[in-house]
Motif scaffolding. Structure first.
Motif, PDB file in Angstrom:
ATOM      1  N   LEU A  95       0.835  -1.195   0.000  1.00  0.00           N
ATOM      2  CA  LEU A  95       0.000   0.000   0.000  1.00  0.00           C
ATOM      3  C   LEU A  95       0.868   1.242   0.000  1.00  0.00           C
ATOM      4  O   LEU A  95       1.813   1.372   0.798  1.00  0.00           O
ATOM      5  CB  LEU A  95      -0.912   0.015   1.226  1.00  0.00           C
ATOM      6  N   LEU A  96       0.548   2.191  -0.897  1.00  0.00           N
ATOM      7  CA  LEU A  96       1.258   3.457  -0.990  1.00  0.00           C
ATOM      8  C   LEU A  96       0.337   4.562  -0.474  1.00  0.00           C
ATOM      9  O   LEU A  96      -0.581   4.975  -1.192  1.00  0.00           O
ATOM     10  CB  LEU A  96       1.675   3.752  -2.445  1.00  0.00           C
ATOM     11  N   PRO A  97       0.542   5.051   0.755  1.00  0.00           N
ATOM     12  CA  PRO A  97      -0.348   6.095   1.287  1.00  0.00           C
ATOM     13  C   PRO A  97      -0.112   7.425   0.599  1.00  0.00           C
ATOM     14  O   PRO A  97       0.952   7.685   0.030  1.00  0.00           O
ATOM     15  CB  PRO A  97       0.030   6.142   2.773  1.00  0.00           C
ATOM     16  N   GLY A  98      -1.122   8.256   0.664  1.00  0.00           N
ATOM     17  CA  GLY A  98      -1.009   9.576   0.066  1.00  0.00           C
ATOM     18  C   GLY A  98      -1.593   9.626  -1.325  1.00  0.00           C
ATOM     19  O   GLY A  98      -2.218   8.679  -1.805  1.00  0.00           O
ATOM     20  N   ASN A 154       5.399  11.884   3.349  1.00  0.00           N
ATOM     21  CA  ASN A 154       4.240  11.054   3.671  1.00  0.00           C
ATOM     22  C   ASN A 154       4.173   9.809   2.795  1.00  0.00           C
ATOM     23  O   ASN A 154       3.724   8.755   3.229  1.00  0.00           O
ATOM     24  CB  ASN A 154       2.955  11.866   3.512  1.00  0.00           C
ATOM     25  N   LYS A 155       4.625   9.953   1.537  1.00  0.00           N
ATOM     26  CA  LYS A 155       4.547   8.834   0.608  1.00  0.00           C
ATOM     27  C   LYS A 155       5.565   7.753   0.907  1.00  0.00           C
ATOM     28  O   LYS A 155       5.459   6.637   0.414  1.00  0.00           O
ATOM     29  CB  LYS A 155       4.747   9.334  -0.834  1.00  0.00           C
ATOM     30  N   ALA A 156       6.592   8.084   1.680  1.00  0.00           N
ATOM     31  CA  ALA A 156       7.632   7.106   1.936  1.00  0.00           C
ATOM     32  C   ALA A 156       7.180   6.000   2.863  1.00  0.00           C
ATOM     33  O   ALA A 156       7.809   4.950   2.938  1.00  0.00           O
ATOM     34  CB  ALA A 156       8.869   7.797   2.506  1.00  0.00           C
ATOM     35  N   ARG A 213       1.652   8.076 -13.419  1.00  0.00           N
ATOM     36  CA  ARG A 213       3.051   7.882 -13.835  1.00  0.00           C
ATOM     37  C   ARG A 213       3.951   7.568 -12.646  1.00  0.00           C
ATOM     38  O   ARG A 213       4.946   6.850 -12.767  1.00  0.00           O
ATOM     39  CB  ARG A 213       3.562   9.119 -14.569  1.00  0.00           C
ATOM     40  N   GLU A 214       3.587   8.098 -11.466  1.00  0.00           N
ATOM     41  CA  GLU A 214       4.367   7.785 -10.275  1.00  0.00           C
ATOM     42  C   GLU A 214       4.177   6.322  -9.869  1.00  0.00           C
ATOM     43  O   GLU A 214       5.134   5.660  -9.442  1.00  0.00           O
ATOM     44  CB  GLU A 214       3.959   8.710  -9.124  1.00  0.00           C
ATOM     45  N   LEU A 215       2.964   5.817 -10.010  1.00  0.00           N
ATOM     46  CA  LEU A 215       2.732   4.403  -9.718  1.00  0.00           C
ATOM     47  C   LEU A 215       3.493   3.497 -10.687  1.00  0.00           C
ATOM     48  O   LEU A 215       4.032   2.458 -10.291  1.00  0.00           O
ATOM     49  CB  LEU A 215       1.235   4.106  -9.778  1.00  0.00           C
ATOM     50  N   LEU A 216       3.543   3.889 -11.952  1.00  0.00           N
ATOM     51  CA  LEU A 216       4.318   3.112 -12.926  1.00  0.00           C
ATOM     52  C   LEU A 216       5.793   3.118 -12.576  1.00  0.00           C
ATOM     53  O   LEU A 216       6.492   2.100 -12.748  1.00  0.00           O
ATOM     54  CB  LEU A 216       4.095   3.676 -14.337  1.00  0.00           C
ATOM     55  N   THR A 217       6.272   4.253 -12.076  1.00  0.00           N
ATOM     56  CA  THR A 217       7.669   4.311 -11.650  1.00  0.00           C
ATOM     57  C   THR A 217       7.925   3.351 -10.492  1.00  0.00           C
ATOM     58  O   THR A 217       8.956   2.663 -10.443  1.00  0.00           O
ATOM     59  CB  THR A 217       8.030   5.746 -11.235  1.00  0.00           C
ATOM     60  N   ASN A 241      -3.998   2.737  -5.062  1.00  0.00           N
ATOM     61  CA  ASN A 241      -2.571   2.951  -4.768  1.00  0.00           C
ATOM     62  C   ASN A 241      -1.940   1.688  -4.185  1.00  0.00           C
ATOM     63  O   ASN A 241      -1.257   1.715  -3.156  1.00  0.00           O
ATOM     64  CB  ASN A 241      -2.378   4.125  -3.803  1.00  0.00           C
ATOM     65  N   ILE A 242      -2.181   0.562  -4.836  1.00  0.00           N
ATOM     66  CA  ILE A 242      -1.633  -0.711  -4.394  1.00  0.00           C
ATOM     67  C   ILE A 242      -0.745  -1.277  -5.492  1.00  0.00           C
ATOM     68  O   ILE A 242      -1.133  -1.293  -6.666  1.00  0.00           O
ATOM     69  CB  ILE A 242      -2.756  -1.704  -4.043  1.00  0.00           C
TER      70      ILE A 242
END
Length: 465
Positions: free
Chosen positions: A51-54, A206-208, A59-63, A103-104
């Motif tokens: 899980l990616l919070p925030g 927060n995303k980390a 494109r960020e998810l693809l990265t 965001n998974i």
């Protein structure tokens, strides 16, 4: 009739007349699929979710999916697993990642056993979270903090100190004490606003904080293609290839089917057509070696690309056809004593027709002791690959008997050239076709119907003599 209907009829004819061959090829395809499953051992696949919070853009998810399958993450996972002979390069073919809704990031691992697949997915997910935290400036050590987190702690400590100073200031209502407490409150407000701006300027903090959503589920079934899927796919592939092969062969066939084409290839005139009951072909003698027996067993000795035999009359009606053909031959060569009947080797329908025609010739009454005007027929089978016709003895020509749709123009031209090389002139052509005999009628009706036919035949023969 449309083209689609014709194709369906053709496929149905293949299934009816080649079902033995298709069944054998389907079994062979299933065995090939089973052998392929033995070469490639079964595989098991399972997935671990991160899980990616925030707020994240696409494109960020693809990265992040690329990071999850990067060489750094896979090398660390291979080192942590410690499997013999398995490196990060080999894990690249076993691990995949994809972004799901919410965001998974789903990290899938494939291995030889369910346990190894579960461990692989879990380990790659953990290494991905650790590496992503390191990139974002986070640390997994709770005793040490740095960067924005250290600044936040300093702000908290300063706010507490300001509160202590405000409480320790002169509680009186002097101008100096009120001014001091006001300045301290402004300082604390300014520090809090600065911290909020820092959080807005650095959302990666927060995303980390990625979270592994539990351990991967242990797979209960093989990953495709399974052994059963390979067996079914092999059987279906061989079946389709067999059907397509039949259709392609029929499409590319150069066999002559029409009377003008056959007459042009042999360079002679057509004397007529005769019928051969399919029941006689079914009763043909066994033999011909192992290859012929295998062809009969698979059903490939019978043509599939010819229409179903049409219903024919009784035996008396078929004999009339033979007698008419022989009468035309006799009128064409009134002075002939013997004729050579050439049959292509392997043409069972033509061979049966030629034998019946020769029998009719022998049964014809001779007008004189010399037998003039009633030529006898001698049947010879000639191979079409290398046609060789016997040299001329006392024959006055050659009569070619064959079935339509069985031979190409080149093969028939070769037979005509072989006849010419043996000094035999092709005096006529007889086409033989397979028919379906009607059920036998009652004995009384058969005698009543057969007697006039035989009388007409005898009268015609006597009159011509």
């Amino acid at each position: 009739m449309s083209d689609d209907t014709i194709r369906l009829v053709t496929i149905g004819r293949i299934l009816r007349r080649r079902w033995r061959l298709l069944a054998v090829l389907t079994v062979v395809g299933a065995l090939v699929g089973f052998g392929t499953s033995l070469v490639f051992p079964p595989r098991y696949t399972t997935s671990a979710s991160v899980l990616l919070p925030g707020a994240w853009e696409e494109r960020e998810l693809l990265t992040q999916t690329e990071i999850a399958t990067s060489s750094v993450v896979l090398d660390r996972a291979a080192a942590s697993l410690g499997w013999t002979g398995v490196s990060g390069r080999e894990l690249r073919d076993r691990v995949s990642a994809e972004a799901a809704d919410g965001n998974i990031i789903k990290i899938s691992g494939t291995a030889e056993t369910p346990e190894r697949a579960q461990k692989l997915s879990d380990q790659v997910a953990q290494q991905f979270v650790a590496f992503a935290a390191r990139i974002a400036g986070d640390t997994t050590d709770p005793e040490t903090t740095s960067g924005p987190e250290a600044l936040r702690q300093m702000v908290v400590q300063t706010s507490r100190r300001i509160t202590e100073l405000a409480d320790a200031a002169d509680p009186g209502q002097t101008v100096e004490s009120v001014q001091g407490r006001t300045d301290l409150e402004k300082l604390r407000t300014a520090l809090q606003e600065a911290l909020d701006k820092l959080d807005q300027a650095d959302p990666a903090a927060n995303k980390a904080n990625m979270v592994v959503m539990g351990s991967a589920a242990r797979p209960t079934g093989e990953a495709p293609p399974t052994r059963m899927q390979l067996v079914v796919a092999g059987a279906l592939l061989f079946f389709l290839l067999a059907v397509i092969g039949h259709l392609t062969a029929a499409r590319m066939s150069r066999r002559l089917r029409t009377e003008p084409e056959i007459a042009a290839a042999l360079g002679s005139a057509l004397l007529g057509t005769v019928d051969v009951p399919a029941e006689q072909l079914a009763d043909r003698p066994e033999g011909g070696g192992t290859r012929a027996r295998i062809r009969r067993l698979l059903g490939v000795d019978v043509r599939w690309d010819v229409p179903a035999p049409q219903a024919s009359g009784d035996e008396a009606g078929r004999r009339i056809r033979y007698r008419r053909v022989y009468a035309r031959l006799r009128d064409r060569l009134p002075d002939a004593r013997r004729l050579l009947v050439v049959v292509p080797d392997g043409d069972e329908i033509a061979r049966r027709a030629a034998g019946q025609l020769a029998a009719e010739a022998e049964s014809e009454p001779s007008p004189g002791s010399s037998g003039k005007g009633h030529p006898l027929l001698r049947v010879v089978e000639v191979p079409v690959s290398q046609p060789l016709v016997p040299d001329r003895d006392d024959e006055s020509g050659a009569l070619v008997v064959l079935s339509a749709g069985s031979w190409t123009a080149g093969e028939l031209t070769g037979i005509a050239e072989a006849c010419a090389d043996a000094d035999h002139e092709v005096v006529g052509i007889v086409l033989a076709g397979m028919v379906r005999a009607l059920p036998a009628r009652s004995a009384g009706r058969t005698r009543d119907a057969a007697t006039p036919a035989l009388a007409i035949g005898d009268h015609a023969t006597g009159g011509s003599g």
